[in-house]
Design an enzyme around this catalytic site. Structure first.
Site, short mmCIF file in Angstrom:
data_model
loop_
_atom_site.label_atom_id
_atom_site.label_comp_id
_atom_site.label_asym_id
_atom_site.label_seq_id
_atom_site.Cartn_x
_atom_site.Cartn_y
_atom_site.Cartn_z
N LEU A 105 0.90 -1.30 -0.05
CA LEU A 105 -0.04 -0.01 -0.09
C LEU A 105 0.78 1.20 -0.02
O LEU A 105 1.95 1.40 0.41
CB LEU A 105 -0.90 0.19 1.07
CG LEU A 105 -1.80 -1.11 1.28
CD1 LEU A 105 -2.73 -0.88 2.60
CD2 LEU A 105 -2.86 -1.43 0.16
N HIS A 113 -3.51 4.11 -2.60
CA HIS A 113 -4.41 3.34 -1.87
C HIS A 113 -5.11 3.93 -0.72
O HIS A 113 -6.17 3.78 -0.70
CB HIS A 113 -3.68 1.92 -1.44
CG HIS A 113 -2.93 1.19 -2.70
ND1 HIS A 113 -1.73 0.94 -2.64
CD2 HIS A 113 -3.75 0.35 -3.64
CE1 HIS A 113 -1.47 0.17 -3.81
NE2 HIS A 113 -2.67 -0.12 -4.20
N GLY A 135 -8.77 3.47 -8.05
CA GLY A 135 -8.17 4.80 -8.86
C GLY A 135 -8.09 4.83 -10.17
O GLY A 135 -8.14 4.02 -10.99
N GLN A 137 -8.80 -0.49 -16.00
CA GLN A 137 -9.28 -1.32 -15.04
C GLN A 137 -10.63 -0.86 -14.39
O GLN A 137 -11.81 -1.59 -14.11
CB GLN A 137 -8.33 -1.65 -13.96
CG GLN A 137 -8.89 -2.16 -12.71
CD GLN A 137 -7.71 -2.81 -11.67
OE1 GLN A 137 -7.05 -3.50 -11.73
NE2 GLN A 137 -7.72 -1.59 -10.81
N SER A 190 2.73 0.44 -6.64
CA SER A 190 3.47 -0.66 -5.93
C SER A 190 4.91 -0.91 -6.60
O SER A 190 5.78 -1.50 -6.27
CB SER A 190 2.74 -1.60 -5.59
OG SER A 190 1.64 -1.37 -5.04
#
Length: 295
Positions: A33, A37, A147, A153, A186
């Protein structure tokens, strides 16, 4: 914040919340995270009575086993980062909880999943759609937070929820960036010091190209200039750099409606993605009407 690892435990909690008339928000993650996030968690906590953060590194959305193996697993630090935000549950299922023996179902979304990351990573969005459907059903969420950095996505999940009449409302949240403009991810943790200093060029190049296109510059030339700038800065290869319509993600060659520039590029063995909006023009000039502005 409770850490729960099984569907049975999770459902016992959500049933209690439902009996109390409480709303539920979920933030699906694969862990590692960062502030992006956490901004989703913060918004979820502001808009719901109860919040579940999920942590599951989903093997079905990785088409490269090496990429899956390298993905950071940081549950302890993730739980520590979540503590100040007021989430109620960190749900950490293992593979057997998500895909038990005999699992044979795949959820597939066409249209918005095609091209971009869907073209570069075959099967990726089937994996996303399948795990997200399961997480929505397991958490019984009223709202789910994603996000805009992973904009394709976001559109896949939005289409999924609409098409399957899921009760979960999909909430898109702005991309969170580092001070130097790099979109938080990440995967940024895998960049060595030198490449990390190069990576913010992505945002600069996309912003420059979007500005040229929104002022009437030729799309093809603006994209060529952007590719050249990225390769000159030290990026290894570019998976894609395209202008797509928003929100249906159709390929665009002229900025005659609202769109977004999408990029995936490799740097230091790490695949980085980003996107920025491009305002549509009511009337797009022809090359003869409007000479190309330099990027």
């Amino acid at each position: 914040m409770l850490i729960i690892r099984t569907k049975a435990e999770l459902r016992a909690m959500t049933q209690d919340w439902r009996r109390a008339g409480e709303s539920i928000g979920v933030v699906p993650t694969m862990g590692a995270l960062h502030a992006g996030h956490l901004s989703l968690v913060d918004r979820a906590c502001a808009e719901n009575d109860r919040v579940i953060v999920t942590l599951f590194v989903n093997p079905k959305q990785f088409n490269n086993p090496e990429d899956l193996a390298k993905y950071p697993r940081t549950e302890d630090s993730d739980a520590e980062k979540l503590t100040p935000y007021g989430a109620d549950i960190l749900y950490v299922p293992d593979g057997a909880q998500m895909y038990p023996e005999g699992f044979a179902t795949t959820v597939s979304v066409t249209g918005v999943s095609e091209g971009l990351c869907g073209g570069a990573r075959p099967g990726h969005f089937d994996g996303v759609a399948t795990v997200v459907t399961k997480l929505f059903l397991q958490t019984d969420a009223d709202r789910a937070y994603f996000g805009e950095k992973d904009y394709q996505q976001l559109q896949v999940v939005t289409r999924l929820a609409e098409d399957l009449d899921l009760k979960t409302e999909i909430v898109g949240c702005p991309t969170i960036r580092e001070e130097d403009g790099l979109a938080m991810s990440s995967r940024n943790l895998r960049l060595a010091k030198g490449p990390r200093e190069i990576a913010p060029v992505i945002a600069q190049v996309l912003d420059d190209a979007a500005r040229v296109i929104s002022r009437g510059g030729q799309v093809a030339q603006a994209l060529d200039n952007a590719r050249a700038a990225l390769l000159s800065a030290g990026f290894d290869t570019i998976d894609y750099l395209e202008l797509r319509s928003d929100p249906d993600l159709k390929l665009m060659t002229r900025a005659d409606r609202p769109g977004r520039l999408f990029l995936a590029a490799w740097l230091d063995g790490v695949r980085l993605i980003d996107n920025v909006p491009v305002a549509g023009l009511a009337s797009v000039p022809t090359p003869e009407d409007h000479p190309l502005e330099p990027a």
